[in-house]
Design a protein around this motif. Structure first.
Motif, PDB file in Angstrom:
ATOM      1  N   SER A   1      -8.378  -4.950   5.058  1.00 32.41           N
ATOM      2  CA  SER A   1      -8.569  -3.599   5.577  1.00 32.41           C
ATOM      3  C   SER A   1      -8.378  -2.566   4.465  1.00 32.41           C
ATOM      4  O   SER A   1      -7.644  -2.789   3.493  1.00 32.41           O
ATOM      5  CB  SER A   1      -7.589  -3.316   6.714  1.00 32.41           C
ATOM      6  OG  SER A   1      -6.254  -3.374   6.238  1.00 32.41           O
TER       7      SER A   1
ATOM      8  N   SER B   1      -5.888  -3.917   1.533  1.00 31.51           N
ATOM      9  CA  SER B   1      -4.718  -4.755   1.772  1.00 31.51           C
ATOM     10  C   SER B   1      -5.112  -6.225   1.716  1.00 31.51           C
ATOM     11  O   SER B   1      -6.298  -6.565   1.640  1.00 31.51           O
ATOM     12  CB  SER B   1      -4.108  -4.430   3.139  1.00 31.51           C
ATOM     13  OG  SER B   1      -4.982  -4.836   4.168  1.00 31.51           O
TER      14      SER B   1
ATOM     15  N   THR C   1      -7.221   1.276   3.238  1.00 28.90           N
ATOM     16  CA  THR C   1      -6.329   2.388   3.544  1.00 28.90           C
ATOM     17  C   THR C   1      -6.548   3.486   2.517  1.00 28.90           C
ATOM     18  O   THR C   1      -6.576   3.211   1.312  1.00 28.90           O
ATOM     19  CB  THR C   1      -4.855   1.947   3.512  1.00 28.90           C
ATOM     20  OG1 THR C   1      -4.639   0.944   4.497  1.00 28.90           O
ATOM     21  CG2 THR C   1      -3.933   3.125   3.780  1.00 28.90           C
ATOM     22  N   THR C   2      -6.697   4.716   2.999  1.00 31.15           N
ATOM     23  CA  THR C   2      -6.784   5.861   2.096  1.00 31.15           C
ATOM     24  C   THR C   2      -5.424   6.542   2.039  1.00 31.15           C
ATOM     25  O   THR C   2      -4.847   6.890   3.078  1.00 31.15           O
ATOM     26  CB  THR C   2      -7.841   6.871   2.559  1.00 31.15           C
ATOM     27  OG1 THR C   2      -9.121   6.236   2.584  1.00 31.15           O
ATOM     28  CG2 THR C   2      -7.903   8.062   1.621  1.00 31.15           C
TER      29      THR C   2
ATOM     30  N   PRO D   1      -6.007   9.228   7.649  1.00 27.73           N
ATOM     31  CA  PRO D   1      -7.239   8.707   8.237  1.00 27.73           C
ATOM     32  C   PRO D   1      -8.451   9.470   7.716  1.00 27.73           C
ATOM     33  O   PRO D   1      -8.466  10.703   7.705  1.00 27.73           O
ATOM     34  CB  PRO D   1      -7.049   8.944   9.745  1.00 27.73           C
ATOM     35  CG  PRO D   1      -5.570   9.144   9.930  1.00 27.73           C
ATOM     36  CD  PRO D   1      -5.089   9.784   8.671  1.00 27.73           C
TER      37      PRO D   1
ATOM     38  N   ILE E   1       0.859  -1.178   0.000  1.00 23.36           N
ATOM     39  CA  ILE E   1       0.000   0.000   0.000  1.00 23.36           C
ATOM     40  C   ILE E   1       0.895   1.227   0.000  1.00 23.36           C
ATOM     41  O   ILE E   1       1.487   1.604   1.014  1.00 23.36           O
ATOM     42  CB  ILE E   1      -0.925   0.011   1.226  1.00 23.36           C
ATOM     43  CG1 ILE E   1      -1.695  -1.301   1.325  1.00 23.36           C
ATOM     44  CG2 ILE E   1      -1.864   1.198   1.167  1.00 23.36           C
ATOM     45  CD1 ILE E   1      -2.633  -1.562   0.173  1.00 23.36           C
TER      46      ILE E   1
ATOM     47  N   PRO F   1      -0.460   7.587   4.027  1.00 16.92           N
ATOM     48  CA  PRO F   1      -1.827   7.320   4.477  1.00 16.92           C
ATOM     49  C   PRO F   1      -2.449   8.524   5.166  1.00 16.92           C
ATOM     50  O   PRO F   1      -1.742   9.328   5.793  1.00 16.92           O
ATOM     51  CB  PRO F   1      -1.651   6.151   5.455  1.00 16.92           C
ATOM     52  CG  PRO F   1      -0.233   6.265   5.927  1.00 16.92           C
ATOM     53  CD  PRO F   1       0.542   6.810   4.781  1.00 16.92           C
TER      54      PRO F   1
END
Length: 522
Positions: free
Chosen positions: A408, A404, A410-411, A436, A367, A434
């Motif tokens: 999960s 992932s 991830t932005t 949040p 990622i 990343p």
């Protein structure tokens, strides 16, 4: 870089390469003054390398404002043979609102490298704070083998110092720590804190500039003023292995506390992406970011927020609003504005369809930010800034949502500079990390766009990227602004407010208005 002081206006000291020197790299201290942190006036050089204890350069330092109004400055002096020592300086005349003249303490250096520390690996003292025993403390960056660390020194008079036992904190494998910064943040208020504040509702940010990587890392943790140690909240996101202050072309940052407005303000250095030859030809290199206010992110509890100081809004001119613009998957939408080279942009994105996030099926083993050609179901989507009409030059600033292998999401918030310029010798890279995005939040970003700089803030400043680009086609009236959505499976809508920005009109201070510009010295 030296933290600014509030002293009848904003006063900023900064180190610089001296273009008048016969040796490129001889470092001096310039300074500037401003009443609003935006419209700066250059002043004459503050300090130059002219003594045996700093003949190789007047390097990074920090100011401390004492309770009686005195100002003391500790800075690293580069002696002969690259020996780094810490020196003391102070204003020659505190009644001079411009602090034009500085006196170097005659018995410098006041701190020399201790045993076991490399002579050229001992630099950049922080602003001092008062400990529970009434003595002042400060940090100096260094390393032992590959372990980066911050050493603590104590003083009562700023002319004599004792090394504290142990270190404030150290992280194995991070290499040399320079430009260390250490400051408290409130966990229950958006107000900034004076550097000596400790107690309930207070966390401490420890930041280091990693010399090996030329990146600024930070972590949030707890400071014990009795043992003079700091412990990160998340050991897996420790200094040098976790969060970056800025994920772009950014280094050597420094904060200070503004007691007049109750803000902690961050300065950062945007280093160059063109060649040394180009820098020499123009006679200068690198710039400062727009100052940023730093606060603790009470929503996540795990990061700081950085946001442009409100004074930058004084440069705003006409604004244009776009509401609920549909950007279909795989499309680019032009935004009709008069000029696209000096902008303040606020934008909100929303993914169409409540189940869109669950539709992301293909997991990614790694990622990380990639070029905008790396498409997936949910993006990337964002803005194309400093782009020409044909999109032969462009700098995308965008969100990318990835799943992932453990399922999960991830932005990522990213800036792709790989097509930012047709100039072949410009350094171009994809930056980002990343960010949040909480369940009740839209995807938001704010961009400050100048002719060759883009400062990008995602989700209120949780993740920040500074870009230094040199377009050859997308300049002046030829620069355009676009929305884009490279998703393969979903549409997004965007709402924007865009301000045209005025120039800050930075120029030399008119010293002749002060009768020659020198105040009498006491």
């Amino acid at each position: 870089m030296v933290g600014p002081l509030y002293y009848m206006g904003w006063y900023h000291l900064f180190y610089q390469y001296n273009p008048d020197s016969s040796v490129w790299g001889n470092i001096t201290w310039g300074h500037a003054v401003s009443k609003d942190l935006i419209h700066w006036l250059y002043l004459p050089l503050a300090m130059v390398p002219d003594r045996w204890f700093d003949i190789g350069g007047v390097w990074t330092g920090s100011a401390t404002l004492l309770p009686d109004g005195r100002i003391v400055m500790l800075y690293t002096g580069d002696m002969a043979n690259s020996v780094q020592v810490q020196n003391l300086a102070y204003p020659a005349n505190l009644s001079d609102p411009l602090l034009l003249d500085w006196v170097k303490y005659p018995d410098n250096p006041v701190i020399v490298p201790p045993a076991g520390i490399g002579y050229d690996e001992f630099r950049d003292p922080t602003t001092a704070w008062i400990g529970p025993n009434g003595t002042w403390r400060l940090l100096i960056g260094t390393k032992v083998n590959s372990t980066g660390m911050a050493l603590i020194y104590e003083t009562t008079n700023f002319t004599t110092y004792e090394a504290a036992p142990g270190v404030l904190h150290a992280v194995n494998g991070t290499g040399m720590w320079e430009c260390v910064d250490f400051y408290p943040v409130s966990t229950n208020s958006s107000e900034g804190l004076e550097t000596s504040v400790v107690g309930p509702g207070v966390k401490h940010v420890l930041k280091a500039s990693l010399d090996d990587l030329k990146m600024d890392y930070y972590a949030i943790g707890t400071y014990d003023p009795v043992s003079d140690t700091w412990t990160p909240d998340d050991p897996e996101a420790d200094v040098g292995i976790g969060l970056l202050v800025d994920y772009g072309r950014y280094y050597a940052s420094k904060t200070f506390f503004d007691q007049n407005t109750g803000r902690r303000i961050l300065w950062g250095w945007i280093n160059e992406t063109d060649t040394d030859y180009d820098d020499l030809a123009k006679g200068w290199a690198s710039v400062q970011t727009i100052p940023r206010v730093v606060t603790f992110d009470n929503k996540t509890g795990s990061n700081i927020l950085e946001w442009p100081v409100e004074e930058v809004e004084s440069l705003r001119l006409d604004s244009t609003e776009f509401d609920d613009i549909l950007v279909e998957a795989g499309s680019v939408v032009a935004l009709n504005i008069s000029s696209a080279t000096q902008l303040d942009i606020s934008v909100e994105f929303e993914i169409e369809g409540s189940d869109a996030l669950e539709a992301l099926e293909v997991p990614e083993a790694i990622i990380e930010c990639a070029t905008t050609q790396n498409r997936s179901t949910l993006g990337p989507f964002g803005l194309l800034v400093l782009a020409d009409e044909s999109l032969s030059e462009l700098t995308p600033i965008y969100f990318h949502i990835a799943k992932s292998t453990n399922g999960s999401l991830t932005t990522l918030f990213c800036a792709d500079e790989t097509r930012s310029s047709k100039a072949s010798e410009i350094f171009k890279k994809v930056y980002g990390g990343p960010v949040p995005v909480l369940n009740d939040e839209k995807f938001t970003m704010r961009l400050l766009v100048d002719h060759s700089i883009i400062e990008s803030f995602a989700q209120g400043g949780r993740t920040v990227i500074t870009s230094r680009v040199y377009p050859t086609e997308a300049i002046y009236g030829a620069a355009k602004l676009f929305l884009f959505n490279n998703a393969t499976g979903v549409n997004v809508t965007a709402s924007l407010e865009i301000w045209q920005m005025n120039s800050a009109f930075i120029h030399p201070f008119p010293l002749e208005e002060l009768g020659g510009g020198r105040f009498s010295q006491k």
